[in-house]
Each structure stands twice: as structure tokens, then as C-alpha cells.
Design a protein around this motif. Structure first.
Motif, short mmCIF file in Angstrom:
data_model
loop_
_atom_site.label_atom_id
_atom_site.label_comp_id
_atom_site.label_asym_id
_atom_site.label_seq_id
_atom_site.Cartn_x
_atom_site.Cartn_y
_atom_site.Cartn_z
N UNK A 186 60.61 37.29 18.15
CA UNK A 186 60.61 37.66 17.34
C UNK A 186 60.04 36.99 16.70
N UNK A 187 59.26 37.95 14.89
CA UNK A 187 58.43 36.74 14.17
C UNK A 187 58.07 38.39 12.81
N UNK A 188 57.71 36.97 12.02
CA UNK A 188 57.75 37.75 10.29
C UNK A 188 56.51 38.23 10.90
N UNK A 192 54.97 34.09 11.46
CA UNK A 192 55.91 32.67 11.87
C UNK A 192 57.19 33.75 12.66
N UNK A 193 57.48 32.87 13.70
CA UNK A 193 58.86 33.23 15.30
C UNK A 193 59.81 32.63 15.06
N UNK A 194 60.82 34.04 14.45
CA UNK A 194 61.78 33.15 14.40
C UNK A 194 62.85 32.82 15.15
N UNK A 195 62.63 34.05 16.42
CA UNK A 195 63.33 34.35 17.84
C UNK A 195 62.47 33.77 19.25
N UNK A 200 61.66 26.49 21.95
CA UNK A 200 60.34 25.30 22.10
C UNK A 200 59.37 25.84 21.22
N UNK A 201 59.87 27.61 21.05
CA UNK A 201 58.47 28.64 20.80
C UNK A 201 58.87 28.71 18.95
N UNK A 202 60.18 28.82 18.65
CA UNK A 202 60.41 29.16 17.33
C UNK A 202 60.32 28.07 16.35
N UNK A 203 59.17 28.75 15.24
CA UNK A 203 58.94 27.99 14.07
C UNK A 203 57.49 27.89 14.12
#
Length: 230
Positions: A186-188, A192-195, A200-203
Motif C-alpha cells: 500500500x503506497x501513497x 511512500x510505502x505505508x504498508x 521492512x519495506x514500509x517507509x
């Protein structure tokens, strides 16, 4: 085979990427992926609408009884019990000042001036239910807020509940992907990956992180971000 489901724009499922699939397996795989996508969309939107309805009811109570009323605080406490994964819940006046902060470990935020924050300015300006993008919270974590305006005889301010996006999303996605070969991102729309089912991929950012710089991926990411309908 590892299959990745990509969700672009805040909480909106946009596209699916299949990796290493044979032609024979593709039709049934596509059907399964489509089902995961539809269920993820419905589930995430359902969670957001549930939070919106609850904080909307709290805003109604506060509008009738006052921004710092005992009845309003009790309604807010009940909402936090309903959503125990939420981090904080604030009442903010139309001047951007924190009137109430729950749970009690955030009471130090009371009387803090948040009028400089873009999301507070937007809430006061639009006076409508809103969901923010991820930002660095004063409470000390990267989170999302959902806000709802409070009206008495006129506009009084708003309530704002904050949580880590992965806390809400994982409630929906984990039951859909546990025991499967799917990854969900899930990304904006800013990348930016928010989920991610791989935490470890978040952020990370899909547009700037070195791991995502292949021309093919960048073309797909850019197209998805630019097209709200996918």
C-alpha cells in the motif's frame, strides 16, 4: 512463484503484478488476485468508514455538550476501546489548540498550539471529515489521522484520531494473505510505502529507493500514481 499485489494512492488498490507464473496457471491466478484486491478495497474502506462513523458520533456529542465536556471525553474513551490499535485521540479547537488528549499518557499535549500543522489548517479550512497522509506525529510516531468537524451553534473545531497505517491495514490484509503466495503493498501517490506484508519495506519510496529503480517498474509506478482509477 511470489505474487505481489500493489495498492497505490492512500488505501486504494490499483494494480496487481504477477511474477513467475505459467500461462496455464494465469487465469485462475488472475481470478484469485482480483478477489484479494476487491476484498482488500472493501475491507480497508470499511475500516475507514467505521472509524469515521465513530468519531462523527463523538463530534456530535462534543457539539452538544462542549469541547471539554465530561460526556464528550467519555464518548472518546469508548471509541478508543472500540479501536484499541489507535494511538491517540485529540479535540482541537478552531484556533488549532488541543483541548482534550486521550489516552491519559498524551495529556501533556493539552493547550499545545497545532495551528502551524498543514493537516490542522486543512481541517479548520474545510470543516469536513478528512483522512491525512502519513506524517511525523507530535506524539512521536509516523501516523495517519482521521478528523471530523465539531459544530455547536457554529464551527467549534474538530476531533482527530491518530494511528499507524499498518495497524488498520493489517487487520484487513493479513486474513486475506496468510498462507498464500501474495505480497500486498500500500503506497501513497508520492510513492511512500505505508504498508507491506514484508514489514521492512514500509517507509521506502517506490520512486526513489534503489530497489525499485528498474525502468519497467518506474514506468508502471508512475502510470498507477497518475491514474486514480488504476
Amino acid at each position: 512463484m511470489r505474487t505481489s499485489t500493489f495498492i497505490a494512492a492512500l488505501f486504494i488498490v490499483i494494480a496487481v503484478f504477477g511474477v513467475g507464473c505459467t500461462e496455464e496457471s494465469q487465469p485462475s491466478l488472475q481470478e484469485t488476485r482480483d478477489l484479494v484486491l476487491r476484498d482488500a478495497i472493501a475491507g480497508i474502506n470499511g475500516e475507514l468508514e467505521s472509524v469515521k462513523a465513530s468519531i462523527g458520533e463523538d463530534a456530535r456529542v462534543l457539539g452538544e455538550t462542549g469541547l471539554s465536556s465530561t460526556a464528550g471525553k467519555e464518548a472518546m474513551r469508548q471509541t478508543l476501546l472500540e479501536y484499541p490499535w489507535a494511538e491517540s485521540y485529540l479535540v482541537i479547537s478552531k484556533d488549532g489548540i488541543v483541548v482534550t488528549a486521550l489516552p491519559e499518557n498524551y495529556i501533556g499535549l493539552v493547550e499545545t498550539d497545532f495551528s502551524f500543522q498543514p493537516q490542522v489548517q486543512r481541517a479548520v479550512r474545510e470543516q469536513a471529515p478528512l483522512t491525512s497522509e502519513v506524517f511525523n506525529m507530535e506524539e512521536g510516531f509516523h501516523g495517519i489521522t482521521q478528523s471530523y468537524p465539531v459544530f455547536g451553534t457554529d464551527y467549534q473545531g474538530f476531533v482527530s484520531i491518530a494511528y499507524r497505517p499498518e495497524a488498520l491495514i493489517d487487520r484487513v490484509v493479513a486474513p486475506l494473505t496468510n498462507g498464500t503466495q501474495y505480497d500486498v503493498w500500500v503506497a501513497q501517490t508520492d510513492g511512500r510505502v505505508i504498508y507491506d506484508t514484508t514489514p521492512e519495506e514500509i517507509g521506502k519510496n517506490l520512486f526513489s529507493d534503489p530497489a525499485y529503480q528498474s525502468p519497467a517498474l518506474q514506468e508502471v509506478f508512475s502510470r498507477i500514481a497518475a491514474e486514480p482509477s488504476g
